[in-house]
Design a protein around this motif. Structure first.
Motif, short mmCIF file in Angstrom:
data_model
loop_
_atom_site.label_atom_id
_atom_site.label_comp_id
_atom_site.label_asym_id
_atom_site.label_seq_id
_atom_site.Cartn_x
_atom_site.Cartn_y
_atom_site.Cartn_z
N TYR A 34 0.84 -1.06 -0.07
CA TYR A 34 -0.01 -0.13 0.08
C TYR A 34 0.96 1.24 0.00
O TYR A 34 1.92 1.41 0.80
N THR A 97 10.69 0.57 -10.30
CA THR A 97 10.85 1.84 -10.24
C THR A 97 12.17 2.49 -11.10
O THR A 97 13.18 1.99 -10.46
N ILE A 99 14.70 5.48 -11.78
CA ILE A 99 15.34 6.76 -11.32
C ILE A 99 16.11 7.52 -12.53
O ILE A 99 17.01 6.84 -13.10
N LEU A 193 19.23 -0.25 -6.67
CA LEU A 193 19.45 0.50 -5.38
C LEU A 193 18.47 -0.38 -4.11
O LEU A 193 18.54 -0.33 -3.14
O1 TXA Z 1 6.57 -0.69 -4.39
C1 TXA Z 1 6.98 0.59 -4.10
O2 TXA Z 1 7.98 1.06 -4.60
C2 TXA Z 1 5.93 1.31 -3.05
C3 TXA Z 1 4.58 1.28 -3.82
C4 TXA Z 1 3.82 2.14 -2.99
O3 TXA Z 1 4.91 2.01 -4.90
N1 TXA Z 1 6.67 2.28 -2.77
C5 TXA Z 1 7.66 2.54 -1.97
O4 TXA Z 1 8.13 3.76 -1.50
O5 TXA Z 1 8.33 1.54 -1.45
P1 TXA Z 1 9.29 4.13 -0.36
O6 TXA Z 1 9.18 5.48 -0.39
O7 TXA Z 1 8.91 3.44 0.79
O8 TXA Z 1 10.60 3.59 -0.96
C6 TXA Z 1 11.13 4.47 -1.83
C7 TXA Z 1 12.62 4.17 -2.09
C8 TXA Z 1 13.31 4.69 -0.98
O9 TXA Z 1 14.32 3.90 -0.43
C9 TXA Z 1 14.08 5.93 -1.45
O10 TXA Z 1 15.12 6.26 -0.75
C10 TXA Z 1 14.50 5.62 -2.91
O11 TXA Z 1 13.16 4.67 -3.27
N2 TXA Z 1 14.47 6.72 -3.64
C11 TXA Z 1 13.17 7.29 -3.90
N3 TXA Z 1 13.64 8.49 -4.80
C12 TXA Z 1 14.98 8.22 -4.84
C13 TXA Z 1 15.96 9.02 -5.83
N4 TXA Z 1 15.66 10.06 -6.38
N5 TXA Z 1 17.51 8.55 -5.74
C14 TXA Z 1 17.54 7.53 -5.17
N6 TXA Z 1 16.62 6.87 -4.28
C15 TXA Z 1 15.31 7.10 -4.31
#
Ligand code: TXA
Ligand code: MG
Length: 538
Positions: A34, A97, A99, A193
């Protein structure tokens, strides 16, 4: 704030879309976990996500869209590199995902001040409809309180977020169960990552060689910078202490059962097939050969740990870090704050017993039969030659070194055994080193089996490393007599030594075999022979 619980009907999703357009927060199902969503281009709304989760502001968010064309249409990135296009083609919508260099519209709150932005197109129909009906790109981290396991049901979200956000859409349990694979294409060589269901191998089949960031499998040093800020935080942790245990099923089961026999605060996190053979309370994490099921159940299992009453330590069976296993290992090693116990590869007989019962004699007879014996006493003498152990002992007990820099054993023993607290301190300092030395010697020994000769087998926890435990017992009178002649000590000292040991019934209950050493040398030799034959031979 009263949180609204919505279903996934169009009517309810339209309500959620309105909330988002007004700058509110909505937890939405995705195929992975979620997400806690806000309008990605509204910095104020995004800031509220960090408040609701208690998330450090330096940890950037993923921006979710429903169509590939949205990325260009909303100018989310500076450019879409060729490799990103290939990945999107192969894996979107889905748990990946990507980047890329960010576009100027991305608020600082989303990218946490970095010059990149993370983009994902989820495949979950409810997330898809929410974005389509709101017309928004949605910034959404996992919808858990920062540090806790990510939520894979609307119930998990309620546990963490009730009263903190405007609404939750219930779309049932998430099918993937671990968060998306995060890959950056903003580096020369693309780099994973965060591992997820989409594996390194699957990605390399599409865009060729990629790297896996060091932080995925290793603990970062204090001064090391995290490529993905999320990797530096303790994560996925239940309240109980989690420790990973690496070893075969057989060894793992024995380990947990022995640990539980001594400590009722122990629980297990194991594969489905092993649960029935574990005496401790268990949470299961899927079938041992079904990594997708393990991923799906992992976070629910970690949350379930806290529902077991009285549990303080959870021993989780460590997965291999291959394929989807890399995602499991990455989450579990963080839940365990990098604490791992490696079980010996050798098969181990633990040999222990009451003081004066004749354990050393049994060890000698076992060695005569070709079993390599690793002595805990010898390891203890080696351990206190170690500089860091000596330093720790001086820190705990004052200057306990001789002029030549070696340990003053007498002085150390005097302080260390002056109180139970000091004895516990001594053990905490020396036991890990002793254990490491013993494991090392065991791995170097020839043959399949080794003997751990240890009077403190249970006190040190080394019993949990043993496949079999053999205890030596003898009548109290006989033992006293032996101590008098062997160690030349008086009755008072004998009584003291005996009083700090477990009684015979304990040794009997905890052992796979008991040798009664009340007779002659010949009888003892026969007893050892019998046991070696019965236990060690296949
Ligand atoms: O499955 C998923 O990715 C879920 C669902 C909701 O989409 N979202 C998720 O988001 O797990 P979150 O915020 O819990 O994890 C995102 C990860 C974090 O470790 C963050 O540091 C990394 O992605 N991240 C986000 N943007 C980044 C960036 N510009 N550069 C490096 N790491 C990034
Ligand atoms: Mg998260």
């Amino acid at each position: 704030m009263k949180t609204l619980y919505l279903s996934n009907t169009t009517e309810d999703i339209l309500k959620a879309a309105d909330i988002l357009r007004d700058g509110g927060l909505v937890a939405m199902p995705t195929e992975t976990v979620y997400g806690l969503a806000a309008n990605a281009l509204d910095g104020d709304a995004v800031r509220r996500i960090f408040e609701a989760k208690g998330r450090p502001m330096d940890n950037p968010l993923i921006v979710h869209v429903s169509e590939f064309s949205d990325i260009d249409r909303l100018h989310l990135v500076a450019e879409i590199p060729e490799k990103a296009r290939s990945l999107a083609e192969a894996f979107w919508p889905g748990p990946l995902t990507i980047i890329m260099k960010k576009g100027a519209v991305i608020p600082d709150e989303v990218s946490a001040g970095l010059d990149t932005v993370a983009i994902r197109i989820p495949s979950h129909p409810d997330a898809h409809r929410l974005m389509a009906l709101s017309g928004l790109a949605l910034a959404a981290p996992s919808a858990n309180t920062s540090g806790k396991p990510s939520p894979t049901t609307a119930g998990h979200v309620r546990d963490d977020m009730d009263g903190r956000i405007e609404a939750v859409i219930d779309g049932g349990a998430c099918s993937v169960g671990v968060e998306s694979t995060v890959i950056t294409v903003a580096t020369d060589i693309p780099r994973i990552l965060r591992p997820g269901l989409i594996t390194r191998e699957e990605i390399e089949a599409v865009i060729g060689h990629i790297e896996v960031d060091r932080a995925v499998l290793n603990k970062l040093e204090n001064n090391e910078k995290a490529a993905s800020p999320g990797m530096k935080y303790k994560h996925y942790a239940p309240k109980a202490r989690v420790i990973l245990v690496r070893g075969t099923d057989e060894k793992y089961i024995t380990f947990v059962n022995r640990a539980y026999a001594r400590d009722k605060g122990v629980a297990a996190m194991c594969y489905d097939e092993d649960a029935s053979r574990i005496s401790a309370p268990c949470v299961t994490m899927g079938g041992m050969n079904d990594e997708k099921q393990q991923a799906q159940e992992l976070f629910d299992a970690l949350r379930a740990v806290d529902t077991i009453e009285g549990v303080s330590t959870v021993y989780a069976h460590c997965p291999s870090a291959e394929g989807v296993g890399m995602a499991l290992y990455n989450r579990m090693i963080r839940a365990a704050a990098f604490e791992v116990i490696d079980l010996p590869k050798k098969r181990v007989i633990g040999l222990t017993g009451q003081t004066g019962a004749g354990k050393s004699e049994v060890a000698r007879l076992m060695a005569e039969r070709g079993l390599p014996v690793v002595s805990a006493d010898a390891a203890a003498r080696k351990a206190v030659e170690d500089e860091s152990v000596k330093r720790a002992l001086c820190d705990a007990f004052g200057d306990v070194l001789l002029p030549d820099g070696s340990l003053d054993r007498r002085k150390t023993a005097e302080v260390a055994f002056s109180s139970p607290e000091n004895t516990a301190k001594l053990n905490a300092i020396t036991h890990p080193k002793i254990r490491a030395i013993m494991l090392d010697e065991a791995e170097q020994a020839a043959g399949e089996w080794v003997v751990f000769d240890a009077s403190q087998l249970f006190e040190s926890g080394e019993d949990t490393l043993c496949d079999l435990i053999v205890s030596v017992v003898a009548d109290r009178k006989l033992r006293m007599e032996r101590l008098r002649t062997r160690d030349g000590i008086g009755d008072e000292e004998i009584a003291r030594r005996m009083s700090v040991q477990y009684d015979e019934s304990f040794f009997r209950a905890m052992s796979d075999a008991v040798i009664e050493n009340n007779g002659t040398v010949g009888a003892l030799d026969r007893a050892v022979g019998n046991i070696c034959e019965r236990l060690v031979s296949p």
